[in-house]
Design an enzyme around this catalytic site. Structure first.
Site, short mmCIF file in Angstrom:
data_model
loop_
_atom_site.label_atom_id
_atom_site.label_comp_id
_atom_site.label_asym_id
_atom_site.label_seq_id
_atom_site.Cartn_x
_atom_site.Cartn_y
_atom_site.Cartn_z
N LYS A 116 4.99 18.92 73.86
CA LYS A 116 6.23 18.31 73.40
C LYS A 116 6.13 17.72 72.00
CE LYS A 116 8.34 17.30 77.89
NZ LYS A 116 7.49 18.18 78.68
N GLU A 200 9.96 8.14 72.88
CA GLU A 200 11.32 8.46 72.44
C GLU A 200 12.24 7.29 72.73
OE1 GLU A 200 12.65 11.97 74.41
OE2 GLU A 200 11.56 13.33 73.08
N HIS A 235 14.83 13.22 87.91
CA HIS A 235 14.60 14.18 86.84
C HIS A 235 14.70 15.64 87.29
CE1 HIS A 235 13.46 10.82 84.28
NE2 HIS A 235 12.54 10.48 85.14
N ARG A 297 11.31 30.67 79.37
CA ARG A 297 11.44 31.53 80.54
C ARG A 297 12.90 31.58 80.95
NH1 ARG A 297 12.56 27.51 84.10
NH2 ARG A 297 11.42 25.55 83.88
#
Length: 617
Positions: A116, A200, A235, A297
């Protein structure tokens, strides 16, 4: 066009790929573990190869076995589906090195987007908006704490190699940061073997917006518009829809163009998804939508994109892998109507969403617009794999039509004896905030109990089921919940339920059906074994010893005809890695024994029936 294809996956996505491949005239090869020997995808494929024991680390995650199966069957290409090895760059490279076509992006693209922090830097350089945060090499707790303080709380800690909601912690205050960081890093090491994290800014009213992108080997990249996946639990996506509610044309153009830039930055080939986090506090605005990550994907939720664009994304994948250019250019693509998808799981929301395993004796999804599934009636849902049993998709001319259609389909499902989340999904689809498209990723967590399905059927549903069990001409005048005079006792999911009727009304002893499924708002119960009794007898459930959960019988210590005392051990059930002892509820005689040592049983299975000395249950 490719001539043969091995599918390195199982279940719903394997069946989905087989469906398109068959239409294109491509020979399909399935792989399967011990648990999947009779699975639907194995029987639908033209050929199937056994690749090992049931655990995924001994079968579906062993790249060498899959490549060997492809060579053995002469497969020209391998399609990884999603999950398992689909985003494993080393496996993708091994497939290519073996001279087999990889139906997916270049390994370098997978690697570029796999971490990430590196992906975020790459996106910043490509002009893709990213969330304010920290991506530095200095991973000392002191530096991370200082950066979090500078960003401002709440802040999100994310494992750089994370995924699936793991390795993420929200921190609301400075004093909570150290403990949250340590917890996040431990989970990151355990799940991904990498303790690195990034920080973040926490978005206070977050919406999850993602854009479907597609590239070919000729340098073309297009988008197929956006999806909204904001309705999530821990999530994990619960309901997905396309297009995104409240998305105006200018914002759509900006975010989709950013997604195309992101794909081009890594020379992307095949199907991919650029995921964004949006601050929805003032509606969707281009300056409040930031890059989150890329999934290299095909996505679980790709059907909603297919339904609004009229395109088959698996066909696109196979054509691109064959070296063809994209089937459509950007100006050829447009949005028609609205589509929604839910993930139907074999799990029990009323028991903390615990998986429900066992035999799928009844599997009826009614008149659904589209069902993508890898199971059928009579299949076994094993404990080895994800418990998703189907994706239920609806399409409508507008959002409300799609929502109503999907809610109605789920409300009328009849699945037994396994528990499902259908009732929970019906509640979510009908929640006022979802109906009004007031969406954010915290909606489910915030509403909590309001989304839980009913534990018990309504009186009306019980009455309808009773009519099926007792001949109609015997039911005249009966009523539920009246003072007990004469009564019939029913067993509803192991609980005694009394249906009473007026004085002088004789139900007799005739029996209609042996048992009845009660389906209401997505929940399913079974009513059975009614008998006429007076007020002094044991209730029907008192002597019926039912399996409290799916499990394996490890010991049986009684026999039919044996006299037992209250509290005496009858059998032992092993479930959820624990042993559970089932005992006699009163003094009596064993009249029925359905428990066999070593046998697997479903929740609610009648194991032992006991009657008292007078023959009453």
């Amino acid at each position: 066009m490719l001539q043969s294809l091995l599918i390195a996956n199982r279940g719903e996505i394997a069946c989905r790929i087989i469906r398109t491949a068959r239409r294109l005239g491509i020979r399909t090869i399935a792989v399967y573990s011990d648990a999947d020997a009779t699975a639907l995808h194995v029987r639908q494929a033209d050929e199937a190869v056994h690749i090992g024991p049931s655990p995924v680390r001994e079968s579906y995650l062993v790249g060498e076995k899959i490549i060997a199966a492809a060579k053995k069957t002469g497969a020209e290409a391998i399609h990884p589906g999603y999950g398992f090895l689909s985003e494993n760059a080393e496996f993708a490279q091994a497939v290519i090195d073996a001279g087999i076509v990889w139906v997916g992006p270049n390994p370098s693209s997978i690697t570029a987007m796999g971490l990430k922090d590196a992906a975020k830097t790459l996106m910043q350089n490509a002009g893709v908006p990213t969330t304010p945060g920290y991506l530095g090499e200095d991973q000392s707790p002191e530096r991370l704490k200082a950066e979090a303080d500078a960003i401002g709380y709440p802040v999100l800690i994310k494992a750089v190699a994370g995924g699936g909601g793991k390795g993420m912690r929200k921190v609301d205050a400075p004093e909570d940061f150290a403990d949250a960081l340590a917890s996040c890093q431990r989970e990151a090491v355990s799940s991904f073997g990498n303790a690195y994290v990034l920080l973040e800014k926490w978005v206070t009213n977050p919406r999850h917006i993602e854009v479907q992108v597609f590239g070919d080997t000729h340098g073309n990249v297009v988008h197929l518009f956006e999806r909204d996946c904001s309705l999530q639990r821990r999530h994990q996506k619960v309901i997905e829809e396309a297009p995104a509610p409240g998305m105006d044309s200018d914002t759509r153009e900006a975010i989709c163009a950013a997604a195309v830039r992101a794909a081009k930055a890594v020379d992307y080939v095949g199907a991919g998804t650029i995921e964004f986090i949006a601050d929805g506090s003032e509606g969707l605005r281009a300056d409040r939508i930031w890059f989150m990550e890329m999934n290299t994907r095909l996505q679980v939720e790709h059907p909603v994109t297919e339904e609004i664009t009229g395109q088959d994304l698996v066909e696109w994948q196979l054509r691109v892998a064959s070296g063809e250019p994209l089937p459509r250019s950007q100006h050829d693509l447009s949005i028609k109507g609205w589509a929604m998808e839910t993930r139907l799981y074999a799990e029990d929301p009323l028991k903390g969403f615990l998986p429900s395993i066992g035999s799928l004796d009844t599997f009826d999804l009614g008149q659904a617009y589209r069902i993508d599934t890898g199971v059928e009636e009579g299949a076994d849902i094993s404990p080895y794999y994800d418990p998703m049993i189907a994706k239920v998709i609806a399409w409508g001319a507008d959002r409300e039509e799609a929502r109503r259609s999907l809610a109605e389909t789920l409300a009328n499902t009849a699945i037994w004896p396994l528990k499902t989340n259908a009732g929970f999904l019906v509640k979510a689809l009908n929640h006022p905030d979802f109906v009004a498209a007031r969406l954010d990723t915290g909606l489910i967590a915030r509403e909590g109990d309001a989304l839980m399905p009913p534990e018990w059927p309504s009186d009306a549903a019980l009455a309808d089921a009773a009519r099926a069990l007792i001949p109609v001409d015997r039911l005249a005048g009966f009523r539920l919940n009246a003072p007990p005079r004469d009564s019939a006792l029913f067993l509803v999911d192991g609980h005694a339920t009394t249906v009473t009727w007026a004085d002088g009304e004789d139900l007799g002893s005739d029996v209609g059906e042996a048992s009845v499924l009660i389906a209401e708002d997505g929940q399913v119960w079974r009513m059975s074994d009614w008998r006429v009794s007076g007020s002094g007898a044991h209730g029907i459930a008192d002597g019926a010893i039912l399996s409290p959960m799916p499990g394996r019988i490890v010991a049986v210590v009684v026999a039919v005809g044996e006299t037992v005392a209250k509290g005496q051990k009858l059998l032992t059930l092993e479930a959820m890695k624990m042993e559970h002892t089932l005992t006699a509820p009163f003094d009596g005689i064993v009249t029925e024994l359905n428990a066999i040592e070593g046998a697997q049983v479903s929740e609610g299975t009648l194991l032992v029936q006991i009657v008292d000395e007078g023959g009453n249950p």
